[in-house]
Scaffold this active site. Structure first.
Site, short mmCIF file in Angstrom:
data_model
loop_
_atom_site.label_atom_id
_atom_site.label_comp_id
_atom_site.label_asym_id
_atom_site.label_seq_id
_atom_site.Cartn_x
_atom_site.Cartn_y
_atom_site.Cartn_z
N GLY A 195 2.79 -6.90 -1.43
CA GLY A 195 2.31 -6.24 -0.24
C GLY A 195 1.17 -7.15 0.59
N ASP A 196 1.06 -7.43 1.43
CA ASP A 196 0.40 -8.24 2.82
C ASP A 196 1.06 -8.67 3.11
OD1 ASP A 196 -1.70 -5.64 1.99
OD2 ASP A 196 -2.36 -6.31 -0.05
N GLY B 117 2.08 -9.93 5.37
CA GLY B 117 2.44 -9.72 7.12
C GLY B 117 3.81 -9.51 8.04
N ALA C 150 -0.18 1.98 3.30
CA ALA C 150 0.28 1.12 3.83
C ALA C 150 -1.17 0.31 4.96
CB ALA C 150 1.31 0.70 3.93
N GLY C 151 -1.34 -0.67 5.51
CA GLY C 151 -1.52 -0.94 6.62
C GLY C 151 -1.62 -1.96 7.49
N HIS C 152 -0.74 -1.93 8.19
CA HIS C 152 -0.47 -3.01 8.94
C HIS C 152 -0.80 -3.92 10.28
CE1 HIS C 152 4.01 -1.69 7.64
NE2 HIS C 152 3.03 -2.54 6.95
N ARG D 18 10.18 18.14 -8.01
CA ARG D 18 10.39 19.51 -7.77
C ARG D 18 9.33 20.84 -7.34
NH1 ARG D 18 15.96 19.23 -11.51
NH2 ARG D 18 14.20 18.77 -13.13
N GLN E 42 4.36 -1.48 0.99
CA GLN E 42 4.43 -2.20 0.60
C GLN E 42 5.11 -3.63 0.20
OE1 GLN E 42 4.47 1.04 0.07
NE2 GLN E 42 2.79 1.34 0.28
N THR F 2 -7.84 -0.13 3.13
CA THR F 2 -9.39 0.65 2.09
C THR F 2 -9.97 -1.15 2.22
OG1 THR F 2 -8.23 -1.02 0.17
CG2 THR F 2 -7.78 1.33 0.10
N LYS G 268 1.83 -16.75 7.74
CA LYS G 268 0.05 -17.39 7.55
C LYS G 268 0.26 -18.77 6.53
CE LYS G 268 -2.67 -13.52 6.78
NZ LYS G 268 -3.84 -12.73 6.53
P1 IMP Z 1 -1.19 3.98 -4.44
O1 IMP Z 1 -0.20 2.98 -3.44
O2 IMP Z 1 -2.08 3.99 -3.61
O3 IMP Z 1 -0.67 4.28 -5.14
O4 IMP Z 1 -1.65 2.12 -5.50
C1 IMP Z 1 -0.74 1.74 -6.31
C2 IMP Z 1 -1.32 0.01 -6.13
O5 IMP Z 1 -0.10 -0.22 -4.68
C3 IMP Z 1 -2.50 -0.45 -6.10
O6 IMP Z 1 -2.55 -1.38 -6.27
C4 IMP Z 1 -2.17 -1.02 -4.51
O7 IMP Z 1 -3.38 -1.77 -4.23
C5 IMP Z 1 -1.01 -1.16 -4.01
N1 IMP Z 1 -1.04 -1.23 -3.18
C6 IMP Z 1 -0.58 0.95 -2.69
N2 IMP Z 1 -0.12 -0.29 -0.98
C7 IMP Z 1 -0.78 -1.75 -0.53
C8 IMP Z 1 -0.04 -1.68 0.22
O8 IMP Z 1 -0.18 -1.65 1.46
N3 IMP Z 1 -0.72 -3.58 0.47
C9 IMP Z 1 -0.71 -3.88 -0.80
N4 IMP Z 1 -0.93 -3.24 -1.73
C10 IMP Z 1 -0.65 -1.65 -1.88
#
Ligand code: IMP
Length: 429
Positions: free
Chosen positions: A12-13, A15, A39-41, A143, A224, A301, A331
């Site tokens: 994930g992350d 870009g 997620a964060g875009h 379910r 992710q 986060t 990057k």
């Molecule tokens: P959850 O998705 O909140 O259940 O987290 C499970 C794992 O996925 C953790 O290690 C998070 O840091 C990681 N994770 C969830 N969403 C992202 C993302 O968008 N980017 C990177 N890591 C992620």
């Protein structure tokens, strides 16, 4: 017309936000297929920076239609807040934003359950985003989940919520010593959410099919990354959804034969957030250097990301699992001051050399990275748009990565802005 699936090829992350934003220019419809507001875009347009969690970054292009598919889990409060933030910038979503009636809802008890289970795990915690993602998917599979369509049937919603609360309040009290949740405030809040969400609710599988039939380019956006996929990632240190390309079919509701191109987004080095093995991780000053130049802090986060060298074993695994036709390298400019630049080409495990990614966590944890060193280019590549303008060492680095992953780069990103991109080929063609 073509249907393109964009996936993260590491943890994930990578870009993806910027890459999806660029590819949206030629898409008629952009659809998100899994995950939630974990997620964060981040997308940079002119002087403005947008951070989106749930809504596809395609929404920032006026007139493009955007979908949140059935494979996504939706926290209504988070969704409504995100829509509000977009509208505040005078971007109109009317008639072009749709959410699947089959998508599951993240409920307040999911948050309470996740906080409780993560703290009970102590040092063995997953390091989740604590947004209720895992418990919402757990309910889906059990379910027991409430879906977006259930919002439209208040009596059923009321009954189901009370039944779920009866069950989960017992768990919350007995296992996590937390206060039980009351039904009434939840029902009141969800009645308000329903009024706001009503115009967006649709049969999105049908909308995707209609757009395909009209001959539009469809962009399916994964969140992710491959190594966080529930089936194929570094389990249990994964997210709870299918982040690989296959998730696009189940998470949007169309058949695999309709996918024309899978594009993997690949960062020029590696990062991960949360716990779990990471063979090419670096520590100390190098880690700090990656983090400060690459701004490696979670968009959702704010947590510091763990950083490391490019790992070709990981990306080759992503090529195989997703059937990547091309990749977008992101990057590259972050490496401008690094010299030399190690590349992980394989793993050493009990004296043996592994070139395929081991999915057994105990094997992976014991693997040591095998590196080759590429010379650094020690000059700025920020904003370059022509491959031949890259310094020779940067060109060689890119070519070496292509060689190691056996996949061509269709896009190379040299900065956060849309224009800071080398366009090598068009993935829709
Ligand atoms: P959850 O998705 O909140 O259940 O987290 C499970 C794992 O996925 C953790 O290690 C998070 O840091 C990681 N994770 C969830 N969403 C992202 C993302 O968008 N980017 C990177 N890591 C992620």
């Amino acid at each position: 017309m073509a249907t393109l699936v964009v996936v993260g090829s590491q943890w994930g992350d990578e870009g993806k936000g910027k890459i999806v934003d660029i590819l949206t220019e030629d898409a008629g419809l952009v659809a998100r297929y899994q995950g939630g507001h974990n997620a964060g875009h981040t997308v940079v347009i002119g002087d403005s920076e947008f951070v989106l969690h749930l809504i596809p970054s395609g929404i920032l292009h006026p007139k493009k239609r955007c979908i949140i598919g059935n494979g996504v889990v939706i926290d209504p409060a988070a969704l409504i807040e995100e829509v509000g933030g977009i509208e505040k910038r005078n971007i109109d979503l009317n008639g072009r934003f749709h959410i699947s009636q089959n998508a599951h809802l993240i409920m307040p008890y999911h948050l309470a359950l996740e906080k409780g289970s993560e703290s009970a795990l102590g040092d063995g915690k997953i390091g989740t985003t604590c947004r209720g993602i895992g418990p919402a998917y757990t309910d889906k599979m059990a379910r027991l989940g409430l879906r977006v369509a259930d919002l439209l049937h208040p009596e059923f919603f009321d009954q189901k919520l009370r039944a779920n609360l009866q069950h989960y309040n017992t768990v919350i009290r007995a296992l996590y010593q937390q206060e039980p949740l009351r039904a009434e405030p939840i029902l009141e809040a969800f009645a308000r959410y329903t009024e706001r969400m009503r115009p967006w609710i649709a049969d999105t599988s049908l909308l995707v099919d209609e757009a395909m039939t009209r001959g539009e380019n469809i962009l399916c956006e994964g969140a992710q990354g491959t190594l966080l996929d529930i089936d194929h990632g570094t389990y249990p240190f994964v997210t709870s959804s299918s982040a690989t390309a296959g998730g696009a079919c189940t998470g949007l509701g169309f058949g695999p034969g309709r996918v024309d191109h899978v594009l993997g987004v690949v960062k020029a080095y590696t990062t991960r957030v949360g716990s779990g093995p990471f063979p090419s991780e670096v520590h100390g000053e190098l880690d700090e250097k990656f983090r400060s130049i690459g701004k490696e802090f979670g968009a959702s986060t704010g947590r510091a990301r763990r950083c490391g060298w490019f790992d070709a074993v990981v990306v080759r695994y992503a090529v195989r699992l997703n059937g990547l036709k091309s990749a977008a390298l992101t990057k590259l400019d972050v490496l401008d001051t690094f010299d030399p630049i190690p590349i992980c080409t394989g793993y050493r495990y009990r004296g043996k050399l592994l070139s395929a990614f081991p999915t057994d966590l105990s094997v992976l944890e014991a693997c040591k990275p095998v590196y080759e060193e590429a010379p650094g280019w020690k000059t700025s590549t920020i904003g370059l748009t022509d491959f031949d303008a890259l310094p020779q060492e940067a060109q060689d680095y890119v070519r070496r990565l292509e060689d190691l992953i056996q996949t061509p780069f269709s896009l190379i990103s040299t900065g956060p802005a849309r224009a800071q991109t080398i366009r090598v080929s068009d993935p829709y063609r």
